[in-house]
Design an enzyme around this catalytic site. Structure first.
Site, PDB file in Angstrom:
ATOM      1  N   GLU A 168      -9.592  17.233 -20.312  1.00  0.00           N
ATOM      2  CA  GLU A 168     -11.240  17.719 -20.711  1.00  0.00           C
ATOM      3  C   GLU A 168     -11.043  19.225 -21.235  1.00  0.00           C
ATOM      4  OE1 GLU A 168     -14.159  15.066 -18.563  1.00  0.00           O
ATOM      5  OE2 GLU A 168     -12.784  13.007 -18.971  1.00  0.00           O
ATOM      6  N   GLU A 367      -7.817   8.052 -19.445  1.00  0.00           N
ATOM      7  CA  GLU A 367      -8.336   7.516 -18.258  1.00  0.00           C
ATOM      8  C   GLU A 367      -9.648   6.730 -18.944  1.00  0.00           C
ATOM      9  OE1 GLU A 367     -10.695  11.344 -16.391  1.00  0.00           O
ATOM     10  OE2 GLU A 367      -8.609  11.960 -16.297  1.00  0.00           O
TER      11      GLU A 367
END
Ligand code: BG6
Length: 462
Positions: A168, A367
């Site tokens: 991220e 995720e």
């Protein structure tokens, strides 16, 4: 019994975590400080219930038992991150042998338990020394990162074949340089753009180093939180708002990482507002030549946007939000604990987008998960009955399955996370794990969802 949702053979079932959130031992084993250690020392009040990163889950000492647990609940893969400041305490220079031993042990233990390690090199955890040199604003730090990456490939590439440069990467840009939820708490869009750009340069340099190492069957990629930007309506003003939000928060990393170039429209918006980062000759070619082999997709919630209701205050700093307002869709389904919308179809929309517009790159859900406060409320017969999490996973898997049936190249599903872990400023507020943990005693207990997941993994479907 016939299964309704059968996944392709060899599907990756497991979970993900990160070094700072899981290892603990922040001041042990020769580890150098990173920005989280430092920020907590200087502003502990910023962290939920004043809990910092020193102890976290104590995986540093308990990895053997934890890996056994992973195996017991059906993991065939597990994504971890290496701590740059544990391995190279000053960010560049001397390698910490205790860290090498620790990571070797963890990798070997995973493999001995038939769990393939997926290794990520950077999960929000800049070594303090590197931050003091400017962090991702500094070009030299991208070189230090590439050296660190190369050291990791050499040390562990004989056993690890799936590598990721960043988790991220947009989050440190948002948190550290726009919205004040990561150190160094700067609010400045042009510095944010420089940080984002240098992160991509660091990624490309690491990929280049990876290719040089010629790791057998090795693949390298990046993990992105792809958040579809759904417009309130089909009105052109709403569509424009959603397109621009998508440019800032998804395509700013997705396009260069997978297609090897930045979207023209993003460049022109930044140019128009005087926010373009500094670049160097050869950067374009570097990015173009070093695209990802594999993409991790983190998905928690959608972003819904509408055209701006009011002109931005001309005295406020330039922000991506100058182009859109967030939209709260009436009737949306919520995770009331974390305050996030649940929209399972988002996972399908992401996959279809990757198939149609990104060459159907090999990907997986790296995720997905549901954070819930005070889960002890749900204990019955000594076990957390997290049926809400089972439903959450199941419904997302159904959409993932549909995407695969339609030809999407998705290879696995990892839950965030294995064990309730420390979550940055939120510390232990929201619990995401298959396994619960008592923050004081560190005692682990398996939740109902973990037993359910074990069956899904064993049956490769449900
Ligand atoms: C992901 C991150 O964005 O979300 C994790 O990769 C993080 O590091 C997880 O812990 C959960 O987020 P939060 O804000 O609910 O703690």
């Amino acid at each position: 019994m016939a299964k309704e949702y059968q996944f392709p053979e060899g599907f990756w079932w497991g979970s993900a975590t990160s070094a700072t959130q899981m290892e603990g031992a922040a001041n042990e084993g020769g580890k150098g400080k990173n920005i989280w250690d430092y920020w907590y020392e200087t502003e502990p009040n910023r962290f939920f219930e004043n809990i910092g990163p020193e102890q976290t889950s104590d995986f540093y000492h308990r990895y053997k038992d934890d890996i056994k647990l992973m195996s017991q609940i059906g993991h065939n893969t597990f994504r971890m991150s290496l701590s740059w400041s544990r391995l190279i305490p000053n960010g560049r220079g001397e390698v910490n042998e205790e860290a090498v031993t620790f990571y070797n042990n963890v990798i070997d233990e995973l493999i001995a338990n038939d769990i393939e390690p997926f290794v990520n090199l950077y999960h929000f955890d800049m070594p303090l020394n590197m931050q003091q040199e400017g962090g991702w604003e500094s070009r030299e730090v991208t070189d230090a990162y590439a050296e660190y990456a190369q050291i990791c490939f050499r040390l562990f590439g004989d056993r690890v074949t799936k590598w990721f440069t960043f988790n991220e990467p947009i989050v440190p840009v948002e948190g550290g340089y726009l919205y004040d939820f990561h150190y160094p708490n700067v609010v400045d869009a042009s510095r944010a753009a420089q940080v984002a750009y240098h992160t991509m340069i660091a990624h490309a340099k690491a990929v280049e180093a990876f290719r040089d190492c010629e790791i057998k069957d090795g693949k390298i990629g990046i993990i992105l939180n792809l958040t579809p930007s759904y417009p309130r309506s089909q009105n052109p003003a709403d569509l424009r708002a959603s397109r621009i939000a998508d440019l800032f928060f998804n395509r700013s990393f997705l396009d260069p990482a997978v297609l090897g170039e930045y979207p023209e429209e993003l460049i022109s918006i930044l140019r128009e507002h005087g926010q373009l980062p500094k670049t160097e000759a050869g950067d374009k070619e570097l990015i173009q030549a070093n695209t990802a082999d594999i993409l991790g997709v983190n998905y928690y919630q959608p972003r819904r946007v509408k055209a701006k209701e009011h002109l931005p205050n001309p005295y406020s700093p330039f922000m991506p939000d100058w182009f859109f307002d967030n939209y709260e869709m009436p009737g949306r389904k919520m995770n009331p604990y974390r305050g996030w919308e649940i929209y399972e179809k988002g996972i399908y929309d992401i996959m279809i987008n990757l198939k149609d517009n990104y060459g159907n790159i090999e990907s997986f859900i790296s995720e997905n998960g549901m954070g819930v406060q005070d889960e002890n409320r749900f204990i019955e017969n000594g076990e957390i009955q997290d049926d809400y999490r089972i439903e959450f996973i199941r419904e997302h898997l159904k959409w993932l399955h549909k995407a695969i049936e339609e030809g999407c190249n998705a290879k696995g599903y990892h839950l965030w996370t294995f064990i309730d872990n420390w979550s940055w400023m939120n510390a232990y507020k929201n619990r995401y794990g298959f396994i619960s943990m008592d923050v004081e005693t560190k005692e682990r207990k398996t939740k109902k969802s973990a037993y359910w997941f074990k069956k899904v993994s064993e049956n490769n479907g449900f």
